[in-house]
Design an enzyme around this catalytic site. Structure first.
Site, PDB file in Angstrom:
ATOM      1  N   GLU A  72       6.455   7.970  -5.540  1.00  0.00           N
ATOM      2  CA  GLU A  72       5.796   7.168  -4.502  1.00  0.00           C
ATOM      3  C   GLU A  72       6.486   5.816  -4.515  1.00  0.00           C
ATOM      4  OE1 GLU A  72       3.560   8.271  -2.480  1.00  0.00           O
ATOM      5  OE2 GLU A  72       3.412  10.189  -3.490  1.00  0.00           O
TER       6      GLU A  72
ATOM      7  N   CYS B 219       1.510  -1.128  -1.315  1.00  0.00           N
ATOM      8  CA  CYS B 219       2.531  -0.242  -0.766  1.00  0.00           C
ATOM      9  C   CYS B 219       2.181   0.166   0.660  1.00  0.00           C
ATOM     10  CB  CYS B 219       2.672   0.994  -1.642  1.00  0.00           C
ATOM     11  SG  CYS B 219       1.098   1.810  -1.924  1.00  0.00           S
TER      12      CYS B 219
END
Ligand code: NAP
Length: 520
Positions: free
Chosen positions: A256, A295
């Site tokens: 990720e 993020c």
């Protein structure tokens, strides 16, 4: 001054040798030290594989779910003190700390409930039985069974609690023991969390361990049944997934990484409308929550040319009213970045953006800071950039500026132009689409989907019900293609698959049905 300790082989132990200072990013005071020298990583791996794994796999999903529910309530019971460490070491406001801590407890609880639903089983069937050949005697069926190794969880600095919990919830429910490796700079919250979880004495021995400092040779010692779940920058993600030991043994790696998330506006949205109000709420929230260090934060706002001026005006009003400073003061709405390096990287990125964008609002270092010693703290002011030429500006679509900064990208309003601009980010975790016209919304949402892990749809009916795009939900997948890492986490039972292996079983129908049922 606390010396933070790893938790390995059933005991807390501080590292030997060089210690890394952990700072309060608002004041630059040292709040703790951490180090990893002298730990026996081989013993930790054996402890997980030989004790933690078998103990977890002996439990049903429902029993593993009960463990997760106890972890969730342990976190919830100590919410306030965990928020305190988040403020002191992460530089988050109380709201930013809650987002991490409540997100951790909520995700564990969601997977506890999934465990209850999955009940007495220990494996997941995948699809219906398949009859093989012409007769009805031979059948096949797919099923997911827990891997027999250890899951190494490597986390980014911005979510020391949730980053751990979302990975651990899925790994533990799947039946895999975990070794968590928090980012060093903000490890205090992760260490306090570990102390609480260990004191609660919920998990079987070996199911949970935590390593502070660097990973050292841990990844080189992983084998074919192990998993790495990594969250962090694209650069580190690339290093991790390219490690020869991981490639050689086919170790499953989920990455990720960073993301140029977008908000796309079009399809008849007008200033003052309900969708417009939601857009303003979302952009300001994503720029400022955790000081934009998420993020999933919105990095690009793709807006029809005619709407740029009103959007800048309304955003500037809201951003200009923010109280910036030391988040230990409860009035503060925007705190510092987590580290000096993050602040310097952000400012270097702003300098690059200035070449191709106008600064529509803000300055790199805010003039007035509340309760901050003179010259101290890793602060960055909220800034709005406007791209001069959307198509020509590479930085906007390439550099993830990890702070309270976003770029407004003007465009024609045509769906295909919006789709092309979103795609220039090279792969995103999330993109939100603000539109009144259903056809426009459908074209854009489906057009951007190949580039995006999660698409948030907003129209005039959304106000008051829609969640901000930066909020990751345990029932929906989290991850994205391309530069976002190509990984996928969460998504209900889908999140368990990463820690299980899928096997096709074939044989006499009655035998296959005995193993996994007859299907629906
Ligand atoms: P980072 O510098 O890449 O570090 C991430 C983690 O990797 C840390 O625990 C770090 O440990 C560790 N690490 C560093 N070098 C390593 C190596 N050679 N081998 C194995 N592990 C290594 O990222 P960060 O600055 O903490 O996080 C910010 C980035 O994470 C942003 O780009 C953000 O977009 C991304 N992020 C993505 C998601 C998502 O879900 N997609 C969520 C949060 C953040 P040390 O701290 O000890 O160096």
């Amino acid at each position: 001054m606390p010396q933070l300790a790893s938790y390995l082989c059933g005991a807390f132990a501080t590292g030997k040798g060089e210690m890394v200072p952990l700072l309060n990013p608002a004041t630059e005071e040292v709040v703790a030290h951490a180090g990893c020298g002298g730990v026996d990583l081989g013993a930790a791996l054996r402890f997980a594989r030989e004790q933690g794994g078998p103990a977890l796999r002996a439990l049903t999903f429902a029993q593993r779910g009960e463990l997760l529910a106890k972890l969730a309530s342990t976190i919830a019971d100590h919410r306030d003190e965990l928020i305190e460490t988040s403020v002191a070491n992460g530089g988050t406001t109380r709201g930013g700390g809650k987002f991490d801590i409540d997100g951790a407890a909520g995700t564990l609880q969601a997977y506890a409930e999934l465990g209850k639903k999955l009940g007495a089983a220990r494996e997941l069937v995948d699809g219906e039985p398949v009859l093989i050949g012409r007769g009805a005697k031979l059948a096949g069926r797919h099923a997911w069974l827990a891997r027999e190794g250890v899951a190494v969880l490597i986390n980014a600095f911005n979510f020391p609690a949730w980053g751990f919990a979302e990975k651990a919830a899925t790994a533990l429910l799947a039946g895999m023991p975990v070794i968590n490796k928090p980012a060093t700079a903000t490890a205090w919250t992760a260490v306090r969390l570990a102390e609480l979880l260990v004191a609660a004495n919920v998990l079987p021995a070996g199911a949970f361990q935590q390593l502070l400092g660097g990973v050292g040779p841990l990844l080189d010692a992983l084998g074919p049944q192990d998993v790495v779940a990594f969250t962090g920058s694209s650069a580190t993600g690339t290093t991790v997934r390219s490690l020869p030991a991981l490639l050689r043994h086919g170790v499953r790696v989920n990455v990720e990484a960073d993301s140029l998330n977008a908000a796309v506006v079009g399809g008849g949205v007008e200033p003052g409308s309900s969708a417009w109000q939601t857009l303003l709420r979302d952009v300001v929230r994503e720029m400022t929550e955790k000081s934009g260090q998420k993020c999933t934060a919105t990095r690009r706002v793709i807006v029809p040319e005619a709407l740029v001026a009103p959007l800048v005006e309304e955003l500037a009003d809201r951003l200009g009213a923010l109280k910036i400073g030391n988040p230990a003061n409860k009035e503060v709405e925007l705190g510092p970045l987590a580290t000096r390096q993050q602040r310097d990287d952000l400012h270097a990125g702003c300098a690059r953006l200035r070449k191709s964008c106008e600064v529509a609002f803000g300055v790199e270092r805010p003039a007035t800071l509340i309760d901050v010693p003179a010259g101290k703290g890793f602060f960055a002011g909220p800034m709005l950039f406007v791209a001069r030429d959307a198509k020509a500006v590479d930085e906007t679509h390439r550099d993830e500026l990890f702070g309270p900064v976003t770029t407004i990208v003007p465009y024609s309003g045509a769906p295909n132009d919006a789709i092309a601009l979103v795609g220039r980010g090279g792969g995103m975790l999330v993109t939100s689409v603000y539109a009144e016209a259903r056809d426009w919304c459908e074209t854009v949402a489906k057009g951007i989907a190949p580039w995006v892990g999660r698409v948030c749809l907003v129209d005039s009916k959304s106000e008051g019900i829609t969640l901000p795009p930066g909020m990751v939900l345990p029932d929906l997948i989290h991850g994205g293609p391309g530069r976002a890492g190509g990984g996928e986490e969460l998504g209900g039972a889908r999140g368990l698959h990463h820690f299980m292996g899928r096997t096709a079983f074939e044989g006499p129908r009655a035998l296959v049905e005995r193993l996994f049922g007859a299907g629906t």
